[in-house]
Design a protein around this motif. Structure first.
Motif, short mmCIF file in Angstrom:
data_model
loop_
_atom_site.label_atom_id
_atom_site.label_comp_id
_atom_site.label_asym_id
_atom_site.label_seq_id
_atom_site.Cartn_x
_atom_site.Cartn_y
_atom_site.Cartn_z
N ILE A 19 -12.95 -38.69 8.20
CA ILE A 19 -13.05 -39.82 7.27
C ILE A 19 -12.59 -39.40 5.87
CG2 ILE A 19 -14.65 -41.40 6.12
CD1 ILE A 19 -16.29 -41.39 8.74
N LYS A 20 -13.00 -38.21 5.44
CA LYS A 20 -12.60 -37.71 4.13
C LYS A 20 -11.09 -37.53 4.06
CE LYS A 20 -13.64 -34.14 0.76
NZ LYS A 20 -14.43 -32.94 0.46
N ALA A 21 -10.49 -37.01 5.12
CA ALA A 21 -9.04 -36.84 5.15
C ALA A 21 -8.34 -38.20 5.09
CB ALA A 21 -8.63 -36.08 6.40
N ASP A 22 -8.85 -39.17 5.84
CA ASP A 22 -8.28 -40.51 5.82
C ASP A 22 -8.40 -41.14 4.43
OD1 ASP A 22 -7.54 -40.35 8.45
OD2 ASP A 22 -9.23 -41.54 9.22
N LEU A 23 -9.54 -40.92 3.79
CA LEU A 23 -9.78 -41.45 2.45
C LEU A 23 -8.79 -40.84 1.46
CD1 LEU A 23 -11.44 -43.15 0.49
CD2 LEU A 23 -13.08 -41.26 0.36
N ASN A 24 -8.62 -39.53 1.52
CA ASN A 24 -7.66 -38.87 0.63
C ASN A 24 -6.24 -39.36 0.86
OD1 ASN A 24 -9.62 -37.37 -0.70
ND2 ASN A 24 -9.47 -35.65 0.71
N LYS A 25 -5.89 -39.55 2.12
CA LYS A 25 -4.56 -40.06 2.46
C LYS A 25 -4.37 -41.48 1.89
CE LYS A 25 -1.64 -40.95 6.48
NZ LYS A 25 -1.57 -40.96 7.95
N ALA A 26 -5.40 -42.31 2.03
CA ALA A 26 -5.33 -43.68 1.52
C ALA A 26 -5.21 -43.69 -0.01
CB ALA A 26 -6.56 -44.47 1.96
N ARG A 27 -5.95 -42.81 -0.67
CA ARG A 27 -5.86 -42.73 -2.13
C ARG A 27 -4.47 -42.29 -2.57
NH1 ARG A 27 -11.75 -39.94 -2.95
NH2 ARG A 27 -12.91 -41.88 -3.24
N THR A 28 -3.88 -41.35 -1.85
CA THR A 28 -2.53 -40.89 -2.18
C THR A 28 -1.53 -42.04 -2.02
OG1 THR A 28 -3.06 -38.64 -1.49
CG2 THR A 28 -0.73 -39.23 -1.58
N LYS A 29 -1.65 -42.76 -0.92
CA LYS A 29 -0.76 -43.92 -0.69
C LYS A 29 -0.94 -44.96 -1.78
CE LYS A 29 0.89 -43.59 3.78
NZ LYS A 29 2.30 -43.33 3.80
N ARG A 30 -2.21 -45.23 -2.17
CA ARG A 30 -2.49 -46.20 -3.22
C ARG A 30 -1.81 -45.79 -4.52
NH1 ARG A 30 -8.18 -45.75 -5.52
NH2 ARG A 30 -7.13 -43.91 -6.29
N ASP A 31 -1.94 -44.51 -4.86
CA ASP A 31 -1.31 -44.02 -6.10
C ASP A 31 0.21 -44.16 -6.05
OD1 ASP A 31 -3.85 -43.40 -6.97
OD2 ASP A 31 -3.67 -41.25 -6.54
N GLU A 32 0.79 -43.89 -4.87
CA GLU A 32 2.25 -44.04 -4.71
C GLU A 32 2.65 -45.50 -4.90
OE1 GLU A 32 3.00 -42.40 -0.84
OE2 GLU A 32 2.75 -40.33 -1.54
N TRP A 33 1.89 -46.43 -4.31
CA TRP A 33 2.21 -47.85 -4.42
C TRP A 33 2.01 -48.36 -5.84
CZ3 TRP A 33 5.18 -50.76 -1.67
CH2 TRP A 33 5.42 -50.43 -0.34
N GLU A 34 0.97 -47.87 -6.52
CA GLU A 34 0.76 -48.28 -7.91
C GLU A 34 1.94 -47.85 -8.77
OE1 GLU A 34 -3.05 -46.80 -9.19
OE2 GLU A 34 -4.14 -48.38 -8.14
N GLN A 35 2.44 -46.65 -8.54
CA GLN A 35 3.60 -46.17 -9.30
C GLN A 35 4.84 -46.99 -8.96
OE1 GLN A 35 3.55 -43.86 -11.83
NE2 GLN A 35 5.59 -44.71 -12.14
N ARG A 36 4.98 -47.33 -7.68
CA ARG A 36 6.12 -48.15 -7.25
C ARG A 36 6.08 -49.52 -7.93
NH1 ARG A 36 10.23 -49.02 -3.77
NH2 ARG A 36 10.25 -50.89 -2.47
#
Length: 78
Positions: free
Chosen positions: A8-25
């Motif tokens: 769950i923690k790994a999935d959460l970190n992955k989701a946060r990384t994707k969120r940050d990428e999309w926010e920058q996009r």
């Protein structure tokens, strides 16, 4: 039980990384949109060969609302 939390923690970190990428996009696309919009406006003003004063006058006229009254009745064809 611990492996479940790790997953769950790994999935959460992955989701946060994707969120940050999309926010920058989104930020990059908003910037690109604004720059392109400004370039198009500049090109239109340049093509129209108008002075800054004339442009200001056009903008002022466009922002002025003119009240109007409908003087004719519209007939309904029943």
């Amino acid at each position: 039980m611990l492996t479940k939390l790790d997953k769950i923690k790994a999935d959460l970190n992955k989701a946060r990384t994707k969120r940050d990428e999309w926010e920058q996009r989104v930020k990059d696309l908003e910037k690109k949109y604004k720059e392109t919009e400004n370039t198009m406006i500049h090109d239109m003003v340049h093509a129209a060969n108008i002075t800054p004063e004339q442009l200001a006058e056009l903008i002022q006229k466009a922002n002025t609302t003119v009240p109007f009254k409908i003087t004719e009745d519209i007939e309904n064809d029943d």
